[in-house]
Design a protein around this motif. Structure first.
Motif, short mmCIF file in Angstrom:
data_model
loop_
_atom_site.label_atom_id
_atom_site.label_comp_id
_atom_site.label_asym_id
_atom_site.label_seq_id
_atom_site.Cartn_x
_atom_site.Cartn_y
_atom_site.Cartn_z
N ALA A 15 -78.72 -88.76 -33.24
CA ALA A 15 -78.11 -88.75 -31.90
C ALA A 15 -79.14 -88.43 -30.83
CB ALA A 15 -76.97 -87.73 -31.85
N GLU A 16 -80.07 -87.54 -31.18
CA GLU A 16 -81.10 -87.19 -30.22
C GLU A 16 -82.03 -88.36 -29.94
OE1 GLU A 16 -84.01 -83.43 -29.70
OE2 GLU A 16 -82.39 -83.18 -31.18
N SER A 17 -82.36 -89.11 -31.01
CA SER A 17 -83.28 -90.23 -30.83
C SER A 17 -82.58 -91.40 -30.14
CB SER A 17 -83.86 -90.66 -32.18
OG SER A 17 -82.85 -91.28 -32.95
N SER A 42 -76.68 -93.05 -27.53
CA SER A 42 -75.46 -93.87 -27.59
C SER A 42 -74.82 -93.78 -28.97
CB SER A 42 -75.76 -95.33 -27.25
OG SER A 42 -76.56 -95.89 -28.28
N LEU A 43 -75.62 -93.38 -29.97
CA LEU A 43 -75.06 -93.27 -31.32
C LEU A 43 -74.11 -92.08 -31.47
CD1 LEU A 43 -78.01 -94.41 -33.61
CD2 LEU A 43 -75.97 -95.69 -32.93
N SER A 44 -74.19 -91.09 -30.56
CA SER A 44 -73.21 -89.98 -30.65
C SER A 44 -71.81 -90.51 -30.48
CB SER A 44 -73.37 -88.90 -29.61
OG SER A 44 -74.61 -88.84 -29.07
#
Lengths: 240, 238
Positions: A67-69, A72-74
């Motif tokens: 999520a940090e990298s 939008s994936l969060s």
């Protein structure tokens, strides 16, 4: 990722491998498609689901590094877990989490989304870690917590002290159904419970509907007010 | 009337004087301003402990002040009910754990004030919880009931608290799940126990904003009634 074994009327879903079973998009997709497979099995409405895991962790939550990298994936992981939890709530069979390792944050929510939580007492804890790692708790997580933990003081302890809840404490708090001496004993107990439930008989479809209505607040927060968990077409796999 | 003192990590909010610490527009304003002060001075690891001096924690609204207005009594009651809401809202929103150390009786709005804290400790030997409204024929404001529902889980306990007119002693209150502890036999004992709890919470050095946000999301209906937005940042914070 995850494996599925069928023993008579028991579906045993396992989060495989020795890692943290972080709920990244791939694992979530894999879990959802396995649940779909279980749902469409002809014997599903006379069966029981047992979810367990290999290794030290049941699941250590979302893949925060991912999520940090890629922020939008969060949103993606959150949406996929909501769908998975809705799938579990609408599943036309009783569900048992055999918690044989740590379950944190989203991983804890996943465990608690089962009808029965059986847990080993010698190691591992349930841990809503958000306060400790400075994450905000989504409203839908809170709906699960509220739906599964009856005592306001216990909910406060879980959410506002980030308590590391071992099995025996979990039993006292009313979060865990029963505690066992080891991982093996926990899984054996889950199988025994599953078999007892199967023996009782009953219609899984009716069971699923009743569970949806019991956990209506959770469904409202995961898939919305006017959808029924089981009426949304799920045979196409990913809803996202 | 009331004071705020900081000792180490802990803010001590004290209802001073030997009187009933009734909530009157002036006390309400004072308490609100001290809570705002604590909020503005808060850091990671801050904790609030609220207590009182004398026989009473707080005996509720200043009904005598309301009645002294004759025909204006109802207006004054409404004023107090309305202006008290922000006090509970401020506690629900405070960016630090909150502990009520009940030195004595807590009734009506005084009990609501206590229940708005995250942890409530009572004395074992003295002091009761009393929702007096049913006895004096006063309706209970909707946000009071919402607070009771949010903090007290069992149907039986809610009934005992709101509908029975009972004066609940410490041990009863613990058994009903209304308070966390009634183990100590003096006001000093209770304060000591709350300081001990406070220090262990302070040691976690939690981020107060995150703490307050999680607290708000624990009580969404209550927060709506108190006009506090529950956490809206639902999906994007993993």
């Amino acid at each position: 990722m995850c494996s599925l074994e069928k023993r008579d009327r028991l579906f045993i879903l396992k989060l495989t491998g020795d890692g943290e079973h972080r709920l990244n998009p791939n694992l979530l997709d894999s879990l959802r498609s396995t649940i779909n497979q279980i749902r469409s099995d002809p014997s599903s409405s006379q069966s029981v689901l047992i979810t367990t895991s290999d290794g030290k962790f049941f699941s250590n939550g979302y893949d925060l590094a991912l999520a940090e990298s890629n922020p939008s994936l969060s949103v993606v992981m959150d949406a996929k877990l909501r769908s998975l939890v809705a799938d579990l709530i609408s599943l036309p069979m009783p569900t048992i989490a055999a918690v044989t390792g740590h379950a944190s944050a989203a991983g804890c929510i996943l465990a608690m989304s089962h009808d029965y939580v059986l847990m080993r007492r010698d190691r591992g804890f349930l841990y809503m870690s958000e306060l400790d790692i400075e994450l905000i708790v989504p409203a839908w997580f809170m709906a699960v917590i509220k739906g599964k933990i009856g005592s306001p003081a216990a909910r406060r302890d879980v959410m506002l002290t980030a308590a590391k809840v071992t099995a025996d404490v979990g039993v006292k708090m009313g979060i865990v159904d029963s505690a066992y001496g080891s991982a093996t004993e926990t899984v054996e107990a889950a199988i025994k419970l599953g078999e007892e439930i199967v023996q009782r008989g009953g219609d899984g479809h009716v069971y699923g509907k009743m569970r949806e209505s019991l956990l209506r607040e959770v469904l409202i927060h995961t898939i919305g007010e006017y959808e029924s968990g089981s009426s949304v077409v799920r045979s196409t796999g990913s809803k996202l | 009337m009331c004071t705020l003192e900081k000792r180490g990590d802990i803010f001590h909010l004290t209802l001073t004087g030997d009187d009933e610490h009734r909530f009157h527009p002036d006390t309400i304003t004072s308490v609100l301003s001290l809570l705002e002060q604590a909020k503005s001075q808060s850091t990671k690891g801050s904790v609030l402990i609220t207590t009182g001096h004398g026989k009473f924690f707080s005996n509720g609204f200043d009904l005598a002040w309301a009645q002294s207005a004759g025909h204006g009594a109802i207006e004054r009651m409404h004023q107090m009910v309305k202006s008290f809401k922000p006090v509970l809202a401020a506690l629900l929103d405070l960016p630090m754990p909150t502990i009520a150390a009940l030195n004595g009786h807590a009734a009506a709005s005084g009990l609501m004030f206590a229940l708005s804290h995250d942890y409530v400790f009572m004395r074992k030997d003295r002091g009761v919880l009393y929702m007096s409204e049913v006895d004096i024929g006063l309706p209970v404001p909707d946000y009071f009931s919402a607070l009771v529902v949010a903090k007290v889980g069992s149907g039986i306990a809610r009934r005992e608290l709101l509908l029975s007119g009972k004066k609940l002693k410490g041990e009863d209150a613990v058994a009903l799940g209304i308070v966390d502890s009634a183990a100590h036999d003096s006001a000093e004992g209770v304060v000591e126990a709350t300081v001990s709890l406070g220090q262990s919470l302070a040691a976690k050095k939690w981020n107060g904003e995150v703490y307050a946000s999680i607290r708000r999301s624990l009580y969404p209906e209550l927060c709506r009634m108190l006009e506090l937005t529950a956490n809206n940042l639902a999906t994007h914070n993993l």
